[in-house]
Design a protein around this motif. Structure first.
Motif, short mmCIF file in Angstrom:
data_model
loop_
_atom_site.label_atom_id
_atom_site.label_comp_id
_atom_site.label_asym_id
_atom_site.label_seq_id
_atom_site.Cartn_x
_atom_site.Cartn_y
_atom_site.Cartn_z
N ILE A 35 42.93 108.62 38.52
CA ILE A 35 44.21 108.06 37.33
C ILE A 35 45.15 109.06 37.39
O ILE A 35 45.06 110.14 37.49
N THR A 58 51.10 100.22 32.46
CA THR A 58 52.41 100.86 32.03
C THR A 58 52.91 100.09 30.96
O THR A 58 52.48 98.98 30.39
N LYS A 80 50.07 98.59 28.84
CA LYS A 80 49.40 99.45 27.98
C LYS A 80 49.05 98.80 26.70
O LYS A 80 47.60 99.17 26.19
N GLN A 109 46.30 108.69 28.68
CA GLN A 109 45.58 109.03 29.74
C GLN A 109 43.94 109.07 29.29
O GLN A 109 43.15 108.88 29.92
N SER A 166 47.41 103.93 37.67
CA SER A 166 48.61 104.85 37.83
C SER A 166 49.63 104.18 36.69
O SER A 166 49.84 102.78 36.84
N ASP A 167 50.23 105.14 36.07
CA ASP A 167 51.57 104.79 35.41
C ASP A 167 52.48 104.35 36.16
O ASP A 167 52.62 104.87 37.36
N ASP A 221 48.30 114.53 35.92
CA ASP A 221 49.28 114.26 35.10
C ASP A 221 50.46 113.69 35.76
O ASP A 221 51.45 113.03 35.23
N GLU A 253 48.38 109.46 35.20
CA GLU A 253 49.14 109.29 33.76
C GLU A 253 49.74 110.39 33.13
O GLU A 253 48.90 111.64 33.02
N ASP A 254 50.85 110.44 32.85
CA ASP A 254 51.39 111.89 32.21
C ASP A 254 51.33 111.80 30.75
O ASP A 254 51.69 112.91 30.27
N GLU A 255 51.18 110.74 29.95
CA GLU A 255 51.08 110.90 28.61
C GLU A 255 49.53 111.17 28.07
O GLU A 255 48.75 110.29 28.62
N MET A 263 57.07 108.15 35.59
CA MET A 263 56.81 109.45 35.32
C MET A 263 57.83 110.40 35.56
O MET A 263 58.72 109.96 36.34
#
Length: 234
Positions: free
Chosen positions: A8, A81, A101, A16, A55-56, A36, A10-12, A59
């Motif tokens: 995974i 996303t 999302k 995440q 993946s987002d 992240d 994902e920065d949030e 970022m």
């Protein structure tokens, strides 16, 4: 079927955590990393073990689309996303799925996983259908290309060096070039073709393979194309 090795990106923190919980609960997936940002995932990607990325896209350090474009052989990708405007560009990268999302649920995730399972099944069936058929006296032997380390031409015959030993077949190098997967095999000499996944080291005039006792020479006329194929600057 073996569980699909998954990471995974994902920065949030909250999305995440939510995605991680869903992936952990899914019995088809084996979560081997959570990151992240894409830069943190570069090392595990280089190992070649990742089969699926959630993946987002947007970022701060490196966006998801640029990251996927940077991969020479990307695994299956599912973009998760909040921005629908990236959908077209995402699918142009041949991603397996695109999830908004707000619509992410366990059921929606399962649909993505089913797509990945179907794609993996198709890859296996396609790979098996391209096994090389070898006549050996009164029987026909089938060899998977991925079991071949390298090929050496001897006039009208070709010797295959495989994990089960050596096999000599009546064939030409040109015929094998057509039948073997072009993403995995490359001619590096008039008399030699190698499986790039068997490479241990590359020098200016020769290649060392993990499963071969001898070094394989690089022919001058094949050198530039070979170096470009494996991403080495001269």
């Amino acid at each position: 079927m073996n569980r699909i090795k998954t990471i995974i990106i994902e920065d949030e923190p909250l999305p995440q955590k939510r995605l991680r919980t869903m992936v952990d609960k899914n019995q088809e997936l084996n979560l081997i990393g959570v990151f992240d940002d894409p830069i943190e995932a570069i090392e595990i990607m280089s190992s070649g073990q990742v089969q699926l990325i959630f993946s987002d896209i947007q970022m701060p350090e490196l966006d998801g689309i640029s990251f996927i474009k940077s991969l020479k052989s990307p695994p299956f990708i599912v973009f998760v996303t909040a921005y629908s405007q990236y959908a077209t560009e995402g699918f142009e990268l041949d991603v397996i799925d695109y999830i908004m999302k707000p619509l992410l649920t366990e059921e929606r995730l399962l649909k993505s996983v089913e797509k990945v399972k179907q794609a993996i099944s198709y890859q296996k069936s396609t790979r098996n259908s391209h096994d090389i058929k070898i006549k050996d006296r009164h029987k026909t032997i089938f060899i998977s290309p991925m079991d071949i380390f390298y090929v050496h031409a001897y006039g009208d015959y070709v010797k295959l060096y495989t994990k089960d030993g050596e096999r000599v077949i009546l064939s030409t190098m040109k015929a094998l070039e057509i039948n073997l997967p072009s993403n995995d095999f490359i001619r590096i000499h008039r008399s030699f073709m190698i499986n790039i996944h068997s490479i241990k080291a590359v020098e200016a005039t020769k290649v060392s393979l993990k499963d071969a006792d001898q070094d394989i020479p690089i022919g001058l006329q094949y050198r530039d194309a070979f170096f470009k194929f494996i991403g080495i600057d001269k």
